[in-house]
Enzyme design. Structure first.
Site, PDB file in Angstrom:
ATOM      1  N   PHE A 136      11.223   7.972 -14.697  1.00  0.00           N
ATOM      2  CA  PHE A 136      12.696   7.347 -15.217  1.00  0.00           C
ATOM      3  C   PHE A 136      13.106   7.276 -16.485  1.00  0.00           C
ATOM      4  O   PHE A 136      12.652   6.428 -17.382  1.00  0.00           O
ATOM      5  CB  PHE A 136      13.099   6.136 -14.164  1.00  0.00           C
ATOM      6  CG  PHE A 136      14.729   5.850 -13.839  1.00  0.00           C
ATOM      7  CD1 PHE A 136      15.017   6.190 -12.811  1.00  0.00           C
ATOM      8  CD2 PHE A 136      15.121   4.730 -14.961  1.00  0.00           C
ATOM      9  CE1 PHE A 136      16.121   6.552 -12.397  1.00  0.00           C
ATOM     10  CE2 PHE A 136      15.865   5.423 -14.546  1.00  0.00           C
ATOM     11  CZ  PHE A 136      17.128   6.099 -13.331  1.00  0.00           C
ATOM     12  N   ARG A 192      17.787  14.886  -2.996  1.00  0.00           N
ATOM     13  CA  ARG A 192      17.039  13.704  -2.542  1.00  0.00           C
ATOM     14  C   ARG A 192      17.279  13.377  -1.511  1.00  0.00           C
ATOM     15  O   ARG A 192      18.683  12.460  -0.952  1.00  0.00           O
ATOM     16  CB  ARG A 192      16.666  12.686  -3.792  1.00  0.00           C
ATOM     17  CG  ARG A 192      16.051  12.722  -4.290  1.00  0.00           C
ATOM     18  CD  ARG A 192      15.681  11.664  -5.525  1.00  0.00           C
ATOM     19  NE  ARG A 192      17.056  10.551  -5.812  1.00  0.00           N
ATOM     20  CZ  ARG A 192      17.488   9.427  -6.676  1.00  0.00           C
ATOM     21  NH1 ARG A 192      15.685   9.750  -6.944  1.00  0.00           N
ATOM     22  NH2 ARG A 192      18.007   9.046  -6.498  1.00  0.00           N
ATOM     23  N   TYR A 252      20.376  -3.324  -6.154  1.00  0.00           N
ATOM     24  CA  TYR A 252      20.874  -3.025  -6.007  1.00  0.00           C
ATOM     25  C   TYR A 252      21.224  -1.561  -5.104  1.00  0.00           C
ATOM     26  O   TYR A 252      21.805  -0.727  -4.550  1.00  0.00           O
ATOM     27  CB  TYR A 252      22.044  -2.183  -7.109  1.00  0.00           C
ATOM     28  CG  TYR A 252      21.272  -1.765  -8.242  1.00  0.00           C
ATOM     29  CD1 TYR A 252      21.342  -0.290  -7.840  1.00  0.00           C
ATOM     30  CD2 TYR A 252      21.432  -2.322  -9.339  1.00  0.00           C
ATOM     31  CE1 TYR A 252      20.688   0.691  -9.357  1.00  0.00           C
ATOM     32  CE2 TYR A 252      21.248  -1.985 -10.562  1.00  0.00           C
ATOM     33  CZ  TYR A 252      20.838   0.138 -10.585  1.00  0.00           C
ATOM     34  OH  TYR A 252      20.127   0.383 -10.939  1.00  0.00           O
ATOM     35  N   LYS A 253      19.512  -0.934  -5.093  1.00  0.00           N
ATOM     36  CA  LYS A 253      18.664   0.155  -3.957  1.00  0.00           C
ATOM     37  C   LYS A 253      18.347  -0.368  -3.054  1.00  0.00           C
ATOM     38  O   LYS A 253      19.385  -0.439  -2.288  1.00  0.00           O
ATOM     39  CB  LYS A 253      18.119   1.021  -4.723  1.00  0.00           C
ATOM     40  CG  LYS A 253      18.149   1.202  -6.274  1.00  0.00           C
ATOM     41  CD  LYS A 253      16.782   2.110  -7.096  1.00  0.00           C
ATOM     42  CE  LYS A 253      17.781   2.556  -8.700  1.00  0.00           C
ATOM     43  NZ  LYS A 253      16.689   2.715  -9.541  1.00  0.00           N
ATOM     44  N   ASP A 255       7.414  -0.465 -13.211  1.00  0.00           N
ATOM     45  CA  ASP A 255       8.518  -0.805 -12.705  1.00  0.00           C
ATOM     46  C   ASP A 255       8.846  -0.745 -10.620  1.00  0.00           C
ATOM     47  O   ASP A 255       8.385   0.060 -10.931  1.00  0.00           O
ATOM     48  CB  ASP A 255       9.428   0.146 -13.144  1.00  0.00           C
ATOM     49  CG  ASP A 255      10.698   0.690 -12.863  1.00  0.00           C
ATOM     50  OD1 ASP A 255      11.192  -0.267 -12.021  1.00  0.00           O
ATOM     51  OD2 ASP A 255      11.186   1.325 -13.807  1.00  0.00           O
TER      52      ASP A 255
HETATM   53  C1  LIG Z   1      17.811   3.149 -10.763  1.00  0.00           C
HETATM   54  C2  LIG Z   1      16.004   2.306 -11.842  1.00  0.00           C
HETATM   55  C3  LIG Z   1      16.518   2.212 -12.640  1.00  0.00           C
HETATM   56  C4  LIG Z   1      17.806   1.914 -13.152  1.00  0.00           C
HETATM   57  O1  LIG Z   1      17.535   0.622 -14.610  1.00  0.00           O
HETATM   58  P1  LIG Z   1      18.839  -0.003 -14.633  1.00  0.00           P
HETATM   59  O2  LIG Z   1      18.564  -0.334 -16.014  1.00  0.00           O
HETATM   60  O3  LIG Z   1      19.469  -0.681 -13.626  1.00  0.00           O
HETATM   61  O4  LIG Z   1      20.271   1.043 -14.990  1.00  0.00           O
HETATM   62  C5  LIG Z   1      15.259   1.767 -14.254  1.00  0.00           C
HETATM   63  N1  LIG Z   1      13.763   2.638 -13.766  1.00  0.00           N
HETATM   64  C6  LIG Z   1      13.936   3.032 -12.423  1.00  0.00           C
HETATM   65  C7  LIG Z   1      12.497   3.621 -11.769  1.00  0.00           C
HETATM   66  C8  LIG Z   1      14.347   3.390 -10.805  1.00  0.00           C
HETATM   67  O5  LIG Z   1      14.655   3.828 -10.517  1.00  0.00           O
END
Ligand SMILES: *Cc1c(COP(=O)(O)O)cnc(C)c1O
Length: 419
Positions: free
Chosen positions: A128, A379, A229-230, A204
């Site tokens: 990511f 997706r 939040y997911k 992560d």
């Molecule tokens: C959604 C997501 C993030 C989001 O990071 P934020 O700091 O909340 O914006 C980070 N890593 C992964 C793998 C994600 O899917």
């Protein structure tokens, strides 16, 4: 082979033990097929009531409320630990964003643990963006080499990739589920591999937490972050969690010396002395309103049970793949997600040269909300708490009809900022 009929999907919904959970969410528009719960989960009905009550408590209690609110990051952290991570009390806090927590943990590893001449940090090219950027910044500051593994984009990081890259590494950062392909990494195996090389690994969990059973202790994981939040439905911008195994906590120091991790915080003393335990990773005043929502989202997920959620998620991604093969492959789509169930998370990526206009057309003209991830993936997110089998069937049916009619050629190509 013929794909399942819509009637077969209705029968699956009728037999689904998790079906009643859909009514626990606010569904404002029944026509809208929301296939993006892997990006922003829906609003639980109970959360709406709980946030209203909390706003009233703020009005009533004012500053005296902090007596209770102060330990919300640790209290909700314990709920996350037990409910969805397979971790213990005192190993998780919920505060700040995933990005900030990644920074805190990766910095702490690089600055607090003996590095013994190791000068590289490892991640994969498809990780990511924020994960890669945080490491890029840290490597620049510490004069370290950022080693990007080039992995199969569909399969994600494998033991052989890591074996080649990990020599001389001070830190490895990996995602359990790849955000683009949905590939599920072998967390236990890759963690053991890093341990054999004496290299700490940060996981992560953003795209896996709440979608599949996670047992951090059983997998030997010592450091992890993830968002709420997911799949956990904590709401837009809800704070992330940070996990450190008990044995490692007091060997690490957060790079942010803030008063919320200070011994005897309200003594307002002259120098910084971090508390022992997980609370040393707190920085400043927590977002208490958001923490209420996280608590509710986690409770709902734990109540449904991650084994049942995983079973339903796999049946639904399997359905999406069968429909892709029957309907979409002839229209020029290819599957961007592993076919082997044990190797994927809870979304399916459909690749097409016109993925971006197709995704826009789905949103604007077909009442289907997936998302687009460049260069060519749409997706389809499966959130088994509220996604129905017929939703998957209808979404892909609308998708094939739209592409068949060429409707994606009609969309306005002006780029929208959020994809
Ligand atoms: C959604 C997501 C993030 C989001 O990071 P934020 O700091 O909340 O914006 C980070 N890593 C992964 C793998 C994600 O899917």
């Amino acid at each position: 082979m013929n794909p399942p009929s819509r009637e077969a999907c209705e029968a699956l919904d009728a037999a689904d033990p998790l079906a009643p959970f859909r009514a626990r969410f606010v569904i404002a528009d029944e026509q809208l097929l929301y296939m993006d719960g892997n990006s922003l989960g829906r609003l639980p009905v109970a959360t709406r009531a709980r946030l209203h009550a909390f706003v009233d408590a703020w009005g009533d209690r004012l500053v005296t409320g902090w007596q209770e609110w102060l330990d919300a990051p640790a209290r909700v952290g314990d709920r996350v630990a037990a409910g969805v991570l397979g971790a213990a009390d005192g190993e998780v806090v919920v505060s700040d964003s995933t990005t900030v927590n990644l920074y805190k943990l990766c910095s702490a590893v690089l600055e607090s643990l003996p590095r013994e001449g190791r000068r590289a940090v490892v991640t994969d090219r498809d990780n990511f963006p924020t994960d890669r950027y945080v490491l890029e910044g840290l490597c620049a500051r510490h004069g370290l080499e950022l080693r990007m593994m080039e992995c199969d984009p569909l399969a994600g990081p494998q033991a052989a990739d890591l074996e080649r890259a990990v020599g001389g590494a001070a830190l490895v950062l990996l995602s359990q589920v790849a955000y683009r392909s949905g590939a599920l990494a072998d967390m236990a195996g890759l963690t053991a591999l890093c341990r054999a090389h004496g290299t700490p690994v940060v996981w992560d969990l953003c795209h896996s937490v709440g979608a599949l059973p996670i047992d951090l202790h059983a997998d030997g994981v010592e450091l992890a972050v993830g968002c709420t939040y997911k799949y956990l439905n904590g709401g837009p911008g809800a704070p992330a969690f940070l996990y450190v195994a008990r044995a490692l906590q007091d060997r690490l120091r957060s790079p942010i010396a803030g008063w919320f991790s200070q011994e005897d915080q309200f003594a307002m003393g002259p120098g910084y002395r971090p508390v022992p335990g997980i609370a040393r990773f707190l920085a400043g005043t927590p977002a208490v309103l958001d923490l209420e929502a996280v608590d509710e989202g986690v409770a709902l997920t734990a109540e449904a049970g991650l084994d049942r959620l995983r079973a339903k998620s796999l049946a639904q991604t399997e359905l999406a793949i069968a429909l892709h093969d029957a309907w979409l492959a002839p229209l020029g789509f290819t599957l961007g997600t592993p076919r082997e169930p044990a190797l994927r998370g809870s979304h399916v990526s459909l690749r097409h040269a016109d993925a971006w206009p197709i995704c826009r057309a789905l949103i604007e003209r077909a009442d289907v909300v997936p998302d687009f991830r460049g260069p060519d993936s749409i997706r389809i997110g499966i959130a088994p708490l509220y996604t129905r089998f017929v939703d998957v069937w209808d979404a892909l049916d609308r998708l094939r009809r739209l592409v068949d009619r060429g409707e994606h050629r009609l969309v306005d190509r002006t780029v929208s900022r959020v994809t």
